[in-house]
Design a protein around this motif. Structure first.
Motif, mmCIF file in Angstrom:
data_model
loop_
_atom_site.group_PDB
_atom_site.id
_atom_site.type_symbol
_atom_site.label_atom_id
_atom_site.label_comp_id
_atom_site.label_asym_id
_atom_site.label_seq_id
_atom_site.Cartn_x
_atom_site.Cartn_y
_atom_site.Cartn_z
ATOM 1 N N ILE A 77 0.882 -0.920 -0.262
ATOM 2 C CA ILE A 77 -0.233 0.138 0.155
ATOM 3 C C ILE A 77 0.772 1.087 -0.200
ATOM 4 N N ASP A 78 1.340 1.652 -1.276
ATOM 5 C CA ASP A 78 1.400 3.158 -0.734
ATOM 6 C C ASP A 78 0.761 4.339 -0.114
ATOM 7 N N PHE A 79 1.643 5.083 0.762
ATOM 8 C CA PHE A 79 0.717 5.540 1.662
ATOM 9 C C PHE A 79 0.742 7.019 1.362
ATOM 10 N N TYR A 80 0.261 8.099 1.015
ATOM 11 C CA TYR A 80 -0.089 9.559 1.415
ATOM 12 C C TYR A 80 -0.513 10.245 1.668
ATOM 13 N N ALA A 81 0.297 11.018 3.015
ATOM 14 C CA ALA A 81 -0.694 11.790 3.897
ATOM 15 C C ALA A 81 -0.517 12.711 3.653
ATOM 16 N N LEU A 82 -2.257 13.673 3.069
ATOM 17 C CA LEU A 82 -2.462 14.892 2.317
ATOM 18 C C LEU A 82 -2.191 15.927 2.958
ATOM 19 N N GLU A 83 -2.259 17.215 2.791
ATOM 20 C CA GLU A 83 -1.908 18.014 3.574
ATOM 21 C C GLU A 83 -2.885 19.269 3.311
ATOM 22 N N LEU A 84 -3.356 20.556 3.471
ATOM 23 C CA LEU A 84 -4.267 21.757 3.139
ATOM 24 C C LEU A 84 -2.645 22.842 3.450
ATOM 25 N N PRO A 85 -2.797 23.654 2.612
ATOM 26 C CA PRO A 85 -2.067 24.626 3.151
ATOM 27 C C PRO A 85 -2.148 25.215 4.470
ATOM 28 N N GLY A 86 -0.966 26.394 4.421
ATOM 29 C CA GLY A 86 -0.339 26.775 5.881
ATOM 30 C C GLY A 86 0.002 26.000 7.296
ATOM 31 N N ARG A 87 0.347 25.008 6.509
ATOM 32 C CA ARG A 87 1.289 23.799 8.151
ATOM 33 C C ARG A 87 2.026 22.857 7.068
ATOM 34 N N GLY A 88 2.748 22.569 7.644
ATOM 35 C CA GLY A 88 3.447 20.959 7.451
ATOM 36 C C GLY A 88 4.552 22.180 6.289
ATOM 37 N N LYS A 89 4.378 20.845 5.767
ATOM 38 C CA LYS A 89 5.696 20.796 4.808
ATOM 39 C C LYS A 89 4.523 22.529 3.812
ATOM 40 N N ARG A 90 3.412 22.476 3.820
ATOM 41 C CA ARG A 90 3.189 23.838 3.229
ATOM 42 C C ARG A 90 2.428 25.184 4.015
ATOM 43 N N TYR A 91 3.883 25.510 4.885
ATOM 44 C CA TYR A 91 3.163 26.169 5.768
ATOM 45 C C TYR A 91 3.465 27.524 5.266
ATOM 46 N N LYS A 92 4.396 27.900 3.501
ATOM 47 C CA LYS A 92 4.132 29.039 3.683
ATOM 48 C C LYS A 92 3.108 29.493 2.434
ATOM 49 N N GLU A 93 2.568 28.448 2.256
ATOM 50 C CA GLU A 93 1.172 28.835 1.512
ATOM 51 C C GLU A 93 -0.323 29.808 2.040
ATOM 52 N N ASN A 94 -1.139 30.655 1.999
ATOM 53 C CA ASN A 94 -1.942 31.081 2.554
ATOM 54 C C ASN A 94 -3.358 30.029 3.068
ATOM 55 N N LEU A 95 -3.358 29.719 4.332
ATOM 56 C CA LEU A 95 -4.160 29.277 4.927
ATOM 57 C C LEU A 95 -5.742 29.176 3.938
ATOM 58 N N LEU A 96 -6.789 28.189 3.683
ATOM 59 C CA LEU A 96 -7.413 27.930 3.209
ATOM 60 C C LEU A 96 -8.810 28.206 4.247
ATOM 61 N N LEU A 97 -9.592 29.018 3.323
ATOM 62 C CA LEU A 97 -11.000 29.453 4.746
ATOM 63 C C LEU A 97 -12.322 28.894 4.651
ATOM 64 N N SER A 98 -12.241 27.950 3.010
ATOM 65 C CA SER A 98 -13.856 27.965 2.747
ATOM 66 C C SER A 98 -13.574 26.205 2.336
ATOM 67 N N LYS A 99 -14.605 25.604 2.130
ATOM 68 C CA LYS A 99 -14.508 24.080 2.595
ATOM 69 C C LYS A 99 -14.188 23.932 0.989
ATOM 70 N N GLU A 100 -15.428 24.102 -0.203
ATOM 71 C CA GLU A 100 -15.583 24.119 -1.759
ATOM 72 C C GLU A 100 -13.782 24.670 -2.212
ATOM 73 N N ASP A 101 -12.249 25.620 -1.874
ATOM 74 C CA ASP A 101 -11.497 25.315 -1.695
ATOM 75 C C ASP A 101 -10.675 23.818 -0.671
ATOM 76 N N ALA A 102 -10.852 23.606 -0.210
ATOM 77 C CA ALA A 102 -10.119 23.140 0.792
ATOM 78 C C ALA A 102 -10.758 21.689 0.235
ATOM 79 N N ILE A 103 -12.246 21.459 -0.464
ATOM 80 C CA ILE A 103 -12.245 20.062 -1.476
ATOM 81 C C ILE A 103 -10.810 19.991 -2.589
ATOM 82 N N MET A 104 -11.404 21.007 -3.092
ATOM 83 C CA MET A 104 -10.477 21.183 -4.366
ATOM 84 C C MET A 104 -9.068 20.949 -4.360
#
Length: 241
Positions: free
Chosen positions: A27-54
């Motif tokens: 099983i290939d393990f892919y732990a995803l993350e949204l912007p603004g944290r972890g490896k994506r800490y330099k990106e702007n945080l998302l504030l809408s559900k649709e943006d997070a889903i997409m």
């Protein structure tokens, strides 16, 4: 086979490291993350559900290798994972199963909001005192962070953004049924655990559920069981092929 993991509020790509060693090497393990944290800490945080889903949909599409895959999500990751699975179905590439953890599904309001009028205020708009109390009751957030102003000020914006994703706007998943099977897991001390079967209403395929001992973050104490559930979901699909 691919496993895509969607984190809980305040989580990141490291939130599921405890599961890695208990999953089969196939099983290939892919732990995803949204912007603004972890490896994506330099990106702007998302504030809408649709943006997070997409954002999640885009990540999965970029990583797909045409083998069977499963989406796993805990808490916020569970409800977002449901909509992500729906979008992937529309793309013609559905997951073989959706494994949802720590969430009783669409349409179910949290008990503390129903029973206590003081809790009707949206969490992402709470003052720091009430917000910290909410986080304490949820568990999963060490007191060392809540009591240290520097650490709290670092994590609070991420947590508030994630709660905003959950609390702002409409809930399109309330009227959706996915073709993929759903496997629901909850802790026996969670407030809405008796509503776990609610997930059955949102799949056109098979449904299974299991209740494990623990509070909202029971997952940290049941890595082997959760890994077995995920593995069995894959094996069931391969057996039916």
């Amino acid at each position: 086979m691919q496993l895509f993991l969607l984190h809980f509020a305040g989580g990141n790509c490291y939130s599921y490291d405890f599961l890695r060693n208990d999953l089969k090497s196939k099983i290939d393990f892919y732990a995803l993350e949204l912007p603004g944290r972890g490896k994506r800490y330099k990106e702007n945080l998302l504030l809408s559900k649709e943006d997070a889903i997409m954002d999640y949909v885009k990540q999965i599409k970029n990583l797909r290798n045409k083998t069977p895959y499963i989406i796993f999500g805990h808490s916020m990751g569970a409800i977002l994972g449901f909509s992500v699975a729906n979008h992937m179905e529309k793309e013609g590439d559905p997951p073989v199963s959706l494994v949802v953890s720590g969430h009783s599904g669409p349409r179910i309001k949290e008990k503390d909001q129903e029973e206590d009028n003081t809790k009707k205020k949206k969490y992402h708009l709470m003052n720091d005192r009430d917000f910290k109390e909410r986080l304490r009751k949820m568990g999963g957030m060490p007191d060392e962070i809540l009591e240290n102003s520097e650490l709290y000020n670092f994590f609070a914006p991420v947590l508030r953004a994630d709660f905003a994703i959950l609390e702002k706007g409409k809930s399109p998943e309330n009227k959706v049924k996915i073709d993929s099977s759903i496997y629901a897991i909850m802790g026996d001390q969670e407030k809405n655990v008796e509503n776990i079967e609610n997930w059955k209403e949102f799949t056109k395929s098979g449904f299974r559920s299991q209740i494990l001992k623990g509070n909202h973050f029971f997952i940290n104490n049941h890595s082997k069981k959760i890994a077995n559930i995920i593995t069995n979901c894959f094996e069931q699909v391969l057996t039916n092929q």
